[in-house]
Structures are given as C-alpha cells and as structure tokens.
Scaffold this motif. Structure first.
Motif, mmCIF file in Angstrom:
data_model
loop_
_atom_site.group_PDB
_atom_site.id
_atom_site.type_symbol
_atom_site.label_atom_id
_atom_site.label_comp_id
_atom_site.label_asym_id
_atom_site.label_seq_id
_atom_site.Cartn_x
_atom_site.Cartn_y
_atom_site.Cartn_z
ATOM 1 N N ILE A 19 -18.688 -0.001 -41.331
ATOM 2 C CA ILE A 19 -19.053 -0.955 -42.071
ATOM 3 C C ILE A 19 -20.368 -1.306 -41.750
ATOM 4 O O ILE A 19 -21.004 -1.153 -40.656
ATOM 5 C CB ILE A 19 -18.161 -2.393 -41.351
ATOM 6 N N GLY A 20 -21.135 -1.495 -42.840
ATOM 7 C CA GLY A 20 -22.460 -2.105 -42.770
ATOM 8 C C GLY A 20 -23.541 -0.915 -42.733
ATOM 9 O O GLY A 20 -24.606 -1.286 -42.571
ATOM 10 N N CYS A 21 -22.973 0.381 -42.646
ATOM 11 C CA CYS A 21 -23.880 1.510 -42.569
ATOM 12 C C CYS A 21 -24.255 2.030 -44.065
ATOM 13 O O CYS A 21 -23.521 2.110 -44.820
ATOM 14 C CB CYS A 21 -23.235 2.471 -41.786
ATOM 15 N N SER A 22 -25.467 2.354 -44.098
ATOM 16 C CA SER A 22 -26.038 2.985 -45.248
ATOM 17 C C SER A 22 -26.617 4.566 -45.184
ATOM 18 O O SER A 22 -27.429 5.022 -45.995
ATOM 19 C CB SER A 22 -27.088 2.138 -45.959
ATOM 20 N N CYS A 23 -26.230 5.092 -44.053
ATOM 21 C CA CYS A 23 -26.687 6.685 -43.927
ATOM 22 C C CYS A 23 -25.948 7.411 -44.920
ATOM 23 O O CYS A 23 -25.209 7.195 -45.760
ATOM 24 C CB CYS A 23 -26.082 7.002 -42.401
ATOM 25 N N ALA A 24 -26.408 8.843 -45.036
ATOM 26 C CA ALA A 24 -26.066 9.719 -45.875
ATOM 27 C C ALA A 24 -24.625 9.976 -45.977
ATOM 28 O O ALA A 24 -24.029 10.084 -47.032
ATOM 29 C CB ALA A 24 -26.828 10.751 -45.861
ATOM 30 N N VAL A 25 -24.008 9.872 -44.667
ATOM 31 C CA VAL A 25 -22.413 10.322 -44.735
ATOM 32 C C VAL A 25 -21.829 9.039 -45.217
ATOM 33 O O VAL A 25 -20.853 9.030 -46.085
ATOM 34 C CB VAL A 25 -22.104 10.549 -43.408
ATOM 35 N N CYS A 26 -22.126 7.814 -44.950
ATOM 36 C CA CYS A 26 -21.380 6.511 -45.366
ATOM 37 C C CYS A 26 -21.477 6.035 -46.769
ATOM 38 O O CYS A 26 -20.910 5.678 -47.326
ATOM 39 C CB CYS A 26 -21.930 5.219 -44.324
ATOM 40 N N THR A 27 -22.555 6.739 -47.316
ATOM 41 C CA THR A 27 -22.837 6.649 -48.758
ATOM 42 C C THR A 27 -22.364 7.844 -49.605
ATOM 43 O O THR A 27 -22.698 7.740 -50.816
ATOM 44 C CB THR A 27 -24.246 5.961 -48.999
ATOM 45 N N SER A 28 -21.949 8.930 -48.987
ATOM 46 C CA SER A 28 -21.618 9.925 -49.726
ATOM 47 C C SER A 28 -20.374 10.101 -50.905
ATOM 48 O O SER A 28 -19.573 9.125 -50.536
ATOM 49 C CB SER A 28 -21.134 11.197 -48.781
ATOM 50 N N ASP A 29 -20.822 10.661 -51.775
ATOM 51 C CA ASP A 29 -19.605 10.690 -52.832
ATOM 52 C C ASP A 29 -18.625 12.032 -52.711
ATOM 53 O O ASP A 29 -17.969 12.101 -53.524
ATOM 54 C CB ASP A 29 -20.134 10.716 -54.239
ATOM 55 N N ASP A 30 -18.780 12.586 -51.725
ATOM 56 C CA ASP A 30 -17.986 13.829 -51.356
ATOM 57 C C ASP A 30 -16.749 12.986 -50.677
ATOM 58 O O ASP A 30 -16.956 12.264 -49.613
ATOM 59 C CB ASP A 30 -18.600 14.629 -50.369
#
Length: 266
Positions: A19-30
């Motif tokens: 929740i609330g994180c915009s890192c590469a993993v948390c926004t990944s489309d994989d």
C-alpha cells in the motif's frame, strides 16, 4: 505417491504491491510480481483417493481459494501463529455448509494455544451460529490425515521443526514434497527429515540478509544441502523483481509465484 501443490500466495506479510508504494515491483505489470500472503494447497493422491491439505490460511485465503479452485479441505496445517498465516481461518466456514465433518487444525502446542485465544468463538465458546467445526490438534510428531469424504484415504504428514528468528515453528513434509516458509534456520535433525525430498518449497525473502528469514543466498545453500530436484522460493518482498531475480538464481532453484502448480513424486 504423487503430490500436487498450488502456491496460493508467495508474498511477505504485507503482500505485494505494498500500500502506498510506487517502486518498480509494486507498479510492475508482470503478474508474477503481484504476491498475496504466503500459503499453499496440497493434494496427496493416495491409492484410496485424494487428501486435500491447506497450509496456512492468511488474510487473502478467500480470494486465493477462488483463484486456486480450492473446493475441498481435509485438514489445515498451520506453520505458526503470525497474522499473515492464520487470520483467514474463519473463511473456512463454507466448507461446512454441506458437510459438518470437523476439519482438524494441526500445529505446535504453543500455536494451538494462541489460536484458541485469537479465535475463542471457534475453538472455545461455540456460541457463534454456524461456527466452523475446526478442531485444534497440537502435534509434534508424524500424524495421519484422512479425507473427510473418503476416510479410507489417508496420508502421513511429518512436522519439520525450524526457526523463524528465535521462534520455533513448523514446516511440513508430505511424501515427496516439503514446505518450509518463514525460515531463518533449519536444525540438523530437521534436515534429516528432508532426505529424499523431490520438491522443496522454501522461504526466500530477498537478496539481502534478514534476521528472521532466509536470503536468496542462504536459501540456495540450504537447497543444495537438501538436494531436491526442484526448489521454489516463497515469501518474497517488493525488493524482488521476478524476471530479474529469477534469472540470477542457481540451477534447480527458482522463484515461486502466485498460482504456480507443482507436482512432486510419481
């Protein structure tokens, strides 16, 4: 004996994305980077029929049961009493709508006492209408689980004592499959219980060390000791981008992901 397992969740205690994180993993489309809280459903195929074992039931269990096609549970194997592994026990109620046969909940005596306190309306009071018929059964040695619908179908389960930091918890061996989550150390006597395992599901939090979980390097070392044909890592954080991290693991060790189906044994 053939054992099939579905990894219903492979994420850490807060899940991924966080929740609330915009890192590469948390926004990944994989889709492999979306991880519900760690749990698994195991089906042991015996000569008398299948036995369905649910390992842990965390806050995502209802969602996981739909996604994983879980329609039968003959027993619940609880590794330890932390929130992310047990808070979904109440979601087992639908399994009693047509069949009131009790479902055993098997775990360490300490964890059983904690669950009795956490879920007193299930395990102690019996006052809630339609309450699940879950029966706490403290275990320390090997035991047998029977199918609720076909009691002649049984499977032996071996508890595997491990450590989650300083906390003693349980892993499980079901024939050719072993499942060890939330692990930071495995005693030598428990390694002996894992000899000959075909497929190992093992804690692997992230590349860097952690006081209560195995790092990838530590997990790979244990996997080499045990020598299973396949080792799948679970309980990953948002520090782990699946495609990149999976490619860096040694041969025979891979990252698990939600929905992964595994077969161990014949």
């Amino acid at each position: 004996m053939r054992v099939d397992a579905t990894l219903l969740g492979t994420g850490t205690s807060v899940g991924v994305p966080i929740i609330g994180c915009s890192c590469a993993v948390c926004t990944s489309d994989d889709p492999r980077d979306t991880r519900l809280r760690t749990s698994a459903h195991v089906v042991a195929h015996t000569s008398a029929g299948p036995v369905h074992l649910q390992i842990d039931a965390g806050p995502d269990f209802r969602q996981q049961a739909f996604a994983g096609g879980v329609s039968t549970v003959d027993a619940v194997l609880v590794t330890h009493e932390h929130f992310d592994h047990v808070v979904g026990l109440d979601d087992l109620r639908p399994f009693f709508f047509r069949d009131r046969t009790p479902i055993p909940v098997l775990t360490l005596p300490r964890t059983a006492a904690a669950l009795e306190q956490m879920f007193s309306y299930i395990f102690r009071d019996g006052t809630y209408p339609g309450v699940s018929r879950l029966e706490l059964q403290p275990v320390e040695d090997a035991f047998t689980v029977a199918s609720r619908s076909a009691p002649e179908a049984t499977v032996e389960v071996i508890p595997v004592p491990v450590f989650h930091g300083d906390l003693p918890i349980l892993g499980w061996r079901i024939g050719p499959l072993a499942y060890l989550t939330d692990v930071s150390r495995i005693p030598d006597e428990s390694l002996e219980l894992l000899e000959g395992v075909d497929v190992l599901v093992l804690d692997g939090l992230r590349p860097t060390p952690h006081p209560t979980h195995l790092s990838f390097e530590e997990a790979a070392g244990i996997a080499a000791q045990i020598g299973a044909r396949q080792t799948w890592l679970v309980h990953m954080t948002h520090d782990v981008l699946h495609a990149e991290a999976d490619a860096m693991l040694p041969e025979g060790v891979r990252l698990g992901y939600d929905g992964l189906q595994i077969t161990a044994g014949a």
